[in-house]
Design an enzyme around this catalytic site. Structure first.
Site, mmCIF file in Angstrom:
data_model
loop_
_atom_site.group_PDB
_atom_site.id
_atom_site.type_symbol
_atom_site.label_atom_id
_atom_site.label_comp_id
_atom_site.label_asym_id
_atom_site.label_seq_id
_atom_site.Cartn_x
_atom_site.Cartn_y
_atom_site.Cartn_z
ATOM 1 N N ASN A 79 2.232 -6.645 3.828
ATOM 2 C CA ASN A 79 1.293 -7.761 3.700
ATOM 3 C C ASN A 79 2.078 -9.065 3.776
ATOM 4 O O ASN A 79 3.303 -9.064 3.701
ATOM 5 C CB ASN A 79 0.599 -7.712 2.327
ATOM 6 C CG ASN A 79 -0.282 -6.505 2.175
ATOM 7 O OD1 ASN A 79 0.092 -5.541 1.522
ATOM 8 N ND2 ASN A 79 -1.450 -6.549 2.780
ATOM 9 N N HIS B 253 -1.537 -9.169 7.345
ATOM 10 C CA HIS B 253 -0.234 -8.500 7.349
ATOM 11 C C HIS B 253 0.731 -9.346 8.169
ATOM 12 O O HIS B 253 0.321 -10.182 8.978
ATOM 13 C CB HIS B 253 -0.369 -7.094 7.923
ATOM 14 C CG HIS B 253 -0.974 -6.114 6.960
ATOM 15 N ND1 HIS B 253 -0.316 -5.013 6.501
ATOM 16 C CD2 HIS B 253 -2.180 -6.099 6.345
ATOM 17 C CE1 HIS B 253 -1.092 -4.340 5.653
ATOM 18 N NE2 HIS B 253 -2.235 -4.980 5.542
ATOM 19 N N CYS C 151 -0.179 -0.187 6.513
ATOM 20 C CA CYS C 151 -1.277 0.760 6.714
ATOM 21 C C CYS C 151 -0.742 2.041 7.325
ATOM 22 O O CYS C 151 -0.205 2.023 8.428
ATOM 23 C CB CYS C 151 -2.353 0.166 7.617
ATOM 24 S SG CYS C 151 -3.681 1.356 7.938
ATOM 25 N N ARG D 25 -2.062 -2.112 -4.899
ATOM 26 C CA ARG D 25 -2.869 -1.179 -4.110
ATOM 27 C C ARG D 25 -2.254 -0.996 -2.713
ATOM 28 O O ARG D 25 -1.718 0.055 -2.385
ATOM 29 C CB ARG D 25 -4.327 -1.695 -4.019
ATOM 30 C CG ARG D 25 -5.337 -0.654 -3.538
ATOM 31 C CD ARG D 25 -5.375 -0.479 -2.048
ATOM 32 N NE ARG D 25 -5.692 -1.718 -1.335
ATOM 33 C CZ ARG D 25 -5.546 -1.863 -0.028
ATOM 34 N NH1 ARG D 25 -5.104 -0.877 0.714
ATOM 35 N NH2 ARG D 25 -5.831 -3.028 0.554
ATOM 36 N N ASP D 26 -2.279 -2.034 -1.898
ATOM 37 C CA ASP D 26 -1.832 -1.919 -0.508
ATOM 38 C C ASP D 26 -0.333 -1.621 -0.440
ATOM 39 O O ASP D 26 0.112 -0.820 0.385
ATOM 40 C CB ASP D 26 -2.146 -3.218 0.239
ATOM 41 C CG ASP D 26 -2.317 -3.016 1.740
ATOM 42 O OD1 ASP D 26 -1.914 -1.965 2.252
ATOM 43 O OD2 ASP D 26 -2.834 -3.919 2.403
ATOM 44 N N HIS E 14 -7.476 -10.813 4.703
ATOM 45 C CA HIS E 14 -6.386 -9.914 4.325
ATOM 46 C C HIS E 14 -5.434 -9.839 5.512
ATOM 47 O O HIS E 14 -5.798 -9.322 6.567
ATOM 48 C CB HIS E 14 -7.013 -8.549 3.998
ATOM 49 C CG HIS E 14 -6.039 -7.464 3.677
ATOM 50 N ND1 HIS E 14 -5.714 -7.123 2.381
ATOM 51 C CD2 HIS E 14 -5.320 -6.618 4.462
ATOM 52 C CE1 HIS E 14 -4.859 -6.111 2.401
ATOM 53 N NE2 HIS E 14 -4.603 -5.783 3.645
HETATM 54 ZN ZN ZN Z 1 -3.613 -4.028 4.278
#
Ligand code: ZN
Length: 306
Positions: A251, A211, A242, A12-13, A209
């Site tokens: 990440n 990074h 992002c 996803r990210d 979460h």
């Molecule tokens: Zn993220």
């Protein structure tokens, strides 16, 4: 020793932040291989309009495939109740609604005010409550940009606390912390966990979460572990970032995080050699896309046992 859940967010990210669209077959191979390496939770996509994120347009098919893997917790991100309805129809185990604690970022990212996002949270909670108990997905409200926003800078503690409480009142099962912009440091992680736990209780904040934008990703992960969190998001090969936070890329790396946890005696259920081997699926399917991580290059220390 303590079991720690590594939640892989690369599909996803990671994928949403690169231009290349990974073919469905490669996504399936990636998810299957990571689950076979022992990863127990994977955020496989996001239910957003395909025109906004063509990279994730096949999320329903990815969920359907991931749900055939025994024991895997299949998670997705949803921007609103419409996305949540699609996620529930697809049969996800967990859904996460991001609420940016910076209202400017919320408007840029979701095009919604805080009040509008909280309305979506209440609508999602109602959708879930209407399901039979056994079919209800876990619902997390994620406090994004909680360590600072590229548009607003630092966000006041009182605002973070109020929004954490609002999410729980709206019907979330728990809240999470997201360092969307890579602004966190270990002291800030400790402080923010304490602040939010004072509002929601220890049981309603278990995950973070992170990074690695400024190189503090694993240090921040350690601070979160020491503070008692048990779920850490990471991305294979450090893919991700992002698009609304300029400069934020990557990440924390799943391989390096899994190694750190194994070296410290935490149980993750992950086979490190099998995990490293999964990278070839990414390098084959995403030609030219940089992959990060130290463990894959350095290998395991001589005699490393875990
Ligand atoms: Zn993220």
């Amino acid at each position: 020793m303590t079991a720690i859940l590594i939640s892989e967010v690369g599909p996803r990210d990671g994928l949403q932040n690169i231009a290349t669209v990974m073919p469905l077959a490669a996504k399936k191979a990636w998810i299957a291989a990571e689950a076979a390496a022992g990863v127990r939770e994977i955020e496989v996509g996001s239910f957003v309009p395909a025109k906004l994120l063509p990279q994730l347009a096949d999320t329903a098919e990815v969920v359907a495939f991931a749900k055939t893997i025994p024991g895997l917790i299949v998670a997705v991100l949803v921007p609103n109740a419409r996305g949540a309805a699609a996620a529930i129809a697809a049969g996800v185990d967990k859904l996460t609604l991001p609420l940016s604690v910076s209202e400017t970022h919320s408007l840029a990212n979701l095009r919604k005010t805080h009040a509008q996002v909280l309305d979506e949270a209440r609508a999602i909670a109602a959708l879930i409550a209407a399901l039979p108990v056994a079919r209800r997905p876990h619902f997390e409200g994620s406090l994004s940009t909680v360590f600072g926003c590229t548009l607003e800078g630092a966000i006041a503690d009182a605002q973070v606390a109020r929004l954490a409480d609002d999410l729980m009142q709206a019907g979330c099962d728990e809240v999470g912390l997201a360092d969307t912009t890579g602004y966190a440091d270990p002291a800030a992680v400790r402080r923010m966990i304490a602040l939010v736990r004072r509002v929601v209780g220890d049981g309603a904040l278990t995950g973070i979460h992170l990074h690695n934008t400024r190189g503090l990703g694993l240090a921040n992960a350690l601070a979160a572990l020491d503070a008692g969190l048990t779920t850490l998001d990471s991305s294979l090969g450090g893919l991700g970032g992002c698009p609304f936070a300029p400069g934020a890329s990557g990440n924390i790396v799943t391989e390096d995080l899994a190694f750190m946890l194994a070296a410290m005696g935490y149980q993750t259920g992950i086979d490190l050699e099998k995990l490293i081997a999964v990278r070839t699926i990414l390098s084959d399917a995403l030609a030219g896309e940089p992959l990060y991580g130290f463990l894959p290059d350095a290998g395991l220390p001589l005699g490393f046992a875990y």
